[in-house]
Design a protein around this motif. Sequence first.
Motif, PDB file in Angstrom:
ATOM      1  N   MET A   1       0.859  -1.200   0.000  1.00 26.52           N
ATOM      2  CA  MET A   1       0.000   0.000   0.000  1.00 26.52           C
ATOM      3  C   MET A   1       0.890   1.243   0.000  1.00 26.52           C
ATOM      4  O   MET A   1       1.684   1.426   0.908  1.00 26.52           O
ATOM      5  CB  MET A   1      -0.881  -0.028   1.250  1.00 26.52           C
ATOM      6  N   LYS A   2       0.753   2.047  -1.027  1.00 27.40           N
ATOM      7  CA  LYS A   2       1.599   3.247  -1.148  1.00 27.40           C
ATOM      8  C   LYS A   2       0.940   4.444  -0.486  1.00 27.40           C
ATOM      9  O   LYS A   2      -0.237   4.714  -0.719  1.00 27.40           O
ATOM     10  CB  LYS A   2       1.829   3.555  -2.630  1.00 27.40           C
ATOM     11  N   LYS A   3       1.723   5.149   0.343  1.00 28.52           N
ATOM     12  CA  LYS A   3       1.212   6.371   0.986  1.00 28.52           C
ATOM     13  C   LYS A   3       1.415   7.531   0.024  1.00 28.52           C
ATOM     14  O   LYS A   3       2.539   7.800  -0.397  1.00 28.52           O
ATOM     15  CB  LYS A   3       2.004   6.578   2.288  1.00 28.52           C
ATOM     16  N   LEU A   4       0.341   8.191  -0.350  1.00 28.38           N
ATOM     17  CA  LEU A   4       0.427   9.312  -1.298  1.00 28.38           C
ATOM     18  C   LEU A   4       0.248  10.635  -0.561  1.00 28.38           C
ATOM     19  O   LEU A   4       0.560  10.724   0.622  1.00 28.38           O
ATOM     20  CB  LEU A   4      -0.598   9.128  -2.423  1.00 28.38           C
ATOM     21  N   GLN A   5      -0.288  11.638  -1.220  1.00 31.82           N
ATOM     22  CA  GLN A   5      -0.302  12.989  -0.616  1.00 31.82           C
ATOM     23  C   GLN A   5      -1.248  13.121   0.580  1.00 31.82           C
ATOM     24  O   GLN A   5      -2.238  12.403   0.683  1.00 31.82           O
ATOM     25  CB  GLN A   5      -0.615  14.082  -1.655  1.00 31.82           C
ATOM     26  N   THR A  18      -3.993   6.895  -0.537  1.00 32.94           N
ATOM     27  CA  THR A  18      -3.162   5.739  -0.904  1.00 32.94           C
ATOM     28  C   THR A  18      -3.414   5.441  -2.388  1.00 32.94           C
ATOM     29  O   THR A  18      -4.253   6.109  -3.014  1.00 32.94           O
ATOM     30  CB  THR A  18      -3.538   4.486  -0.085  1.00 32.94           C
ATOM     31  N   ASP A  19      -2.743   4.424  -2.916  1.00 35.09           N
ATOM     32  CA  ASP A  19      -2.977   4.080  -4.329  1.00 35.09           C
ATOM     33  C   ASP A  19      -4.313   3.368  -4.536  1.00 35.09           C
ATOM     34  O   ASP A  19      -4.705   3.111  -5.667  1.00 35.09           O
ATOM     35  CB  ASP A  19      -1.796   3.292  -4.920  1.00 35.09           C
ATOM     36  N   ASP A  20      -5.013   3.073  -3.439  1.00 33.96           N
ATOM     37  CA  ASP A  20      -6.384   2.559  -3.539  1.00 33.96           C
ATOM     38  C   ASP A  20      -7.350   3.679  -3.156  1.00 33.96           C
ATOM     39  O   ASP A  20      -7.330   4.145  -2.005  1.00 33.96           O
ATOM     40  CB  ASP A  20      -6.550   1.355  -2.595  1.00 33.96           C
TER      41      ASP A  20
END
Length: 234
Positions: A1-5, A18-20
């Motif tokens: 799970m990628k943490k985004l802005q 996240t990317d979801d």
Amino acid sequence: MKKLQQLYEGKAKKVFETDDPDLLIVAYKDDATAFNGQKKGQIADKGVVNNIMSNIIFKIIEDAGVPTHLVRQISDRETLVKRVRILPLEVIIRNVAAGSFSKRYGVEEGSGLARTVLEFSYKNDDLGDPLINDDHILALELSTEEELALVKEYAFKVNEVMKKFFLERGLKLIDFKIEFGIHKGELILADEISPDTCRLWDCETNEKMDKDRFRRDLGNVEETYQAVLARVRG
Ligand code: TMP
Ligand code: ASP
């Protein structure tokens, strides 16, 4: 799970995309505020305590049949949760008189109540989270009638589950605040359950083991948060 802005920063937590698109990451801070942000401070490692404790309790609540936003803990301070549209309601349950209830109605803190009290505040910092009732909620379209009925049912269920859980750990659940949100059309428990959002008194001594230690400058704030976590972990 990628943490985004970062999506949002509140008084006690930050929220990241996240990317979801259906999932968010909440990151718990050590910042503490009281009286609608007028009193500010830090409680060392509060973020860790609140994250871990909240997840333990949400798991128990989920197992008892109340859906929650919890997906999984990803670090000491961070948890993956379902994205919700939060209902702008603070749902408060009171088992014993304390805090604003005692002040408003002139009853001594610690007094028993003839029945469990459920009350709502309108979650609006600019207005100071005013107390509201069912008619106000429906008139202002803060929730639907169906959502409101389910919020109450879930809140009382959460109370029963938590009262038992804390009692087994030598703590009396005096009152607490919870929040709900809508995820893919479903009402689920969101936000957190921690010493920030509950009043917990030691069963033997009645010592306050919650954020009132910070609000009222009672001392041993950090130690108390750690002691509550130790009891919750069992
Ligand atoms: P109160 O007695 O100050 O109305 O608080 C009732 C419960 O709600 C207590 O357990 C503390 C919790 N609470 C929050 O979680 N957030 C808040 O902003 C406030 C005022 C209370
Ligand atoms: N969290 C709330 C605030 O800062 C108040 C509280 O918990 O007492 O405003």
